[in-house]
Design a protein around this motif. Structure first.
Motif, short mmCIF file in Angstrom:
data_model
loop_
_atom_site.label_atom_id
_atom_site.label_comp_id
_atom_site.label_asym_id
_atom_site.label_seq_id
_atom_site.Cartn_x
_atom_site.Cartn_y
_atom_site.Cartn_z
N GLU A 121 0.95 -1.04 -0.86
CA GLU A 121 -0.25 0.12 -0.10
C GLU A 121 1.09 1.40 -0.03
O GLU A 121 0.52 1.77 -0.81
N VAL A 122 2.03 1.39 0.70
CA VAL A 122 3.10 2.35 0.25
C VAL A 122 3.09 3.06 -1.23
O VAL A 122 3.67 4.17 -1.23
N ARG A 123 3.20 1.68 -1.88
CA ARG A 123 3.66 2.73 -3.51
C ARG A 123 2.59 3.05 -3.99
O ARG A 123 2.95 3.29 -4.88
N ARG A 124 1.57 3.57 -3.64
CA ARG A 124 0.81 3.93 -3.76
C ARG A 124 0.79 5.13 -4.14
O ARG A 124 -0.12 6.22 -5.10
N THR A 125 1.36 5.42 -3.04
CA THR A 125 1.92 7.43 -2.68
C THR A 125 3.54 7.12 -3.21
O THR A 125 4.06 6.70 -3.74
N PRO A 126 3.00 8.45 -4.31
CA PRO A 126 4.83 9.14 -5.12
C PRO A 126 5.85 8.84 -3.80
O PRO A 126 4.88 10.08 -3.00
N LEU A 127 6.59 8.42 -4.17
CA LEU A 127 7.95 7.77 -3.29
C LEU A 127 8.35 8.88 -3.81
O LEU A 127 9.19 8.22 -4.95
N TRP A 128 9.93 9.62 -3.35
CA TRP A 128 10.77 10.06 -3.59
C TRP A 128 11.96 9.62 -2.70
O TRP A 128 11.36 9.83 -1.65
N MET A 129 12.78 9.60 -3.14
CA MET A 129 14.57 8.57 -2.28
C MET A 129 15.68 9.54 -2.61
O MET A 129 15.68 10.18 -3.78
N ASP A 130 16.11 9.63 -1.80
CA ASP A 130 17.30 10.01 -1.29
C ASP A 130 18.21 9.32 -1.23
O ASP A 130 18.61 8.67 0.04
N LEU A 131 19.23 8.87 -2.53
CA LEU A 131 20.18 7.82 -2.38
C LEU A 131 21.68 7.97 -2.09
O LEU A 131 22.54 7.37 -1.73
N HIS A 132 21.78 9.38 -1.64
CA HIS A 132 23.14 10.16 -1.54
C HIS A 132 23.89 9.70 -1.86
O HIS A 132 24.27 9.77 -3.05
N ASP A 133 24.90 8.95 -1.71
CA ASP A 133 26.31 8.44 -1.61
C ASP A 133 26.50 7.05 -2.73
O ASP A 133 27.19 6.11 -2.50
N TYR A 134 24.88 6.95 -3.62
CA TYR A 134 24.55 5.75 -3.91
C TYR A 134 26.35 5.83 -5.31
O TYR A 134 26.36 6.15 -6.23
N ASP A 135 26.56 4.05 -5.83
CA ASP A 135 27.58 3.95 -6.60
C ASP A 135 26.65 3.47 -7.27
O ASP A 135 27.92 2.57 -9.00
N GLY A 136 25.73 3.23 -7.57
CA GLY A 136 25.33 2.56 -8.93
C GLY A 136 24.89 0.99 -8.81
O GLY A 136 23.71 0.46 -9.99
N SER A 137 25.32 0.00 -7.63
CA SER A 137 24.50 -1.06 -7.57
C SER A 137 24.71 -1.66 -6.03
O SER A 137 24.78 -2.78 -5.87
N SER A 138 24.94 -0.66 -5.12
CA SER A 138 23.98 -1.65 -3.65
C SER A 138 23.41 -1.82 -3.66
O SER A 138 22.50 -1.38 -4.08
N ALA A 139 23.67 -3.22 -3.20
CA ALA A 139 21.80 -3.69 -2.36
C ALA A 139 21.20 -3.25 -1.44
O ALA A 139 19.70 -3.44 -2.09
N PHE A 140 22.20 -2.93 -0.59
CA PHE A 140 21.16 -2.33 0.34
C PHE A 140 19.73 -0.68 -0.66
O PHE A 140 18.92 -0.18 0.36
N HIS A 141 20.44 -0.14 -1.61
CA HIS A 141 19.54 0.74 -1.87
C HIS A 141 18.68 0.44 -2.72
O HIS A 141 17.81 0.61 -3.33
N GLU A 142 18.52 -0.74 -3.49
CA GLU A 142 17.66 -0.94 -4.62
C GLU A 142 16.50 -1.37 -3.85
O GLU A 142 15.73 -0.58 -5.30
N PRO A 143 16.12 -1.67 -2.74
CA PRO A 143 14.69 -1.33 -2.90
C PRO A 143 14.10 -0.52 -2.84
O PRO A 143 13.05 0.10 -3.23
N PHE A 144 15.13 0.68 -2.65
CA PHE A 144 14.29 1.92 -2.58
C PHE A 144 14.15 2.96 -3.96
O PHE A 144 13.07 3.41 -4.36
N LEU A 145 15.38 1.95 -4.65
CA LEU A 145 16.02 2.95 -5.74
C LEU A 145 14.06 2.21 -6.87
O LEU A 145 13.48 2.87 -7.79
#
Length: 254
Positions: A121-145
């Motif tokens: 249900e959370v994804r029904r709301t438009p979500l904006w994410m701040d990935l900070h120093d994302y390197d393009g491959s970090s697994a931790f960031h994937e759900p947010f992205l």
């Protein structure tokens, strides 16, 4: 051994920074964040509330605290003194309900954020994410992205920010924005349209929270109907507000 020329205590945290600047821009904002029943947690909540932020406290065994070591050039090392405990299910439920009722939500990188993204249900709301120093491959960031409509990041861990943003857009967002410190910021739309803005000259006092102020400035301008190009200009101006203060926002020092 090194000796600090000065030191001070203030409210920290990326979520708090965004909320303070959104409130400053007249946006009705609610901050869902863990706070402990300790002295520092009460002090931080009072400071945020006095600054005009509506705080929805998530119960935690302790309040997050960290020490930032800063250089004159803006370099920073953050030493975490304490981190929040895992939020209980009813606390996550409460945060999810607030997001579902919102017109838009910013979910920051955190354990709470991950638990919230597990709820459809959370994804029904438009979500904006701040990935900070994302390197393009970090697994931790994937759900947010993967859940984001718009993503922000900085260029600390990439030599090609345009390619980094392109790779992010390939996972679903419609817009990616990358801050580049003194070099300004750039944005890339899903259709390939590029945007760029110069940094606003500033008397640097403390670079903590500059990225959060930038994102808040962009979001506030977008909510007021401005174009991407004009939102970038507004974001750059808002970042200056943080950079020229010892605090995430100067209102905390009043």
């Amino acid at each position: 051994m090194q000796f600090a020329r000065r030191s001070w205590q203030t409210v920290g945290g990326t979520s708090a920074g965004k909320a303070l600047h959104l409130a400053d821009l007249g946006i009705d904002v609610r901050l869902c964040s863990p706070f402990g029943a300790d002295e520092v947690g009460g002090w931080a909540r009072d400071a945020l509330t006095t600054a005009g932020v509506t705080v929805e406290a998530i119960a935690s065994e302790r309040t997050e605290r960290h020490v930032n070591l800063m250089t004159d050039g803006g370099g920073r090392v953050s030493l975490y003194v304490s981190v929040p405990s895992t939020p209980a299910k009813d606390e996550v439920d409460a945060a999810v309900a607030i997001v579902v009722a919102a017109d838009l939500a910013v979910i920051d990188l955190s354990e709470l954020g991950l638990l919230m993204l597990e709820r459809d249900e959370v994804r029904r709301t438009p979500l904006w994410m701040d990935l900070h120093d994302y390197d393009g491959s970090s697994a931790f960031h994937e759900p947010f992205l993967g859940a984001a409509e718009v993503v922000f990041m900085n260029d600390d861990r990439t030599n090609d920010p345009w390619e980094l943003m392109r790779s992010c857009l390939a996972r679903g967002p419609r817009l990616a924005v990358c801050t580049r410190g003194a070099h300004g910021a750039i944005a890339l739309e899903a259709d390939g349209t590029r945007h760029e803005v110069a940094a606003v000259p500033a008397d640097v006092v403390d670079t903590n929270g500059a990225g959060d102020a930038f994102m808040a400035g962009f979001l506030g301008a977008t909510l007021h109907g401005l174009s991407i190009a004009d939102s970038l200009k507004a974001a750059s101006a808002q970042a200056r507000v943080a950079i020229e203060s010892e605090h995430l926002h100067p209102i905390l020092g009043r």
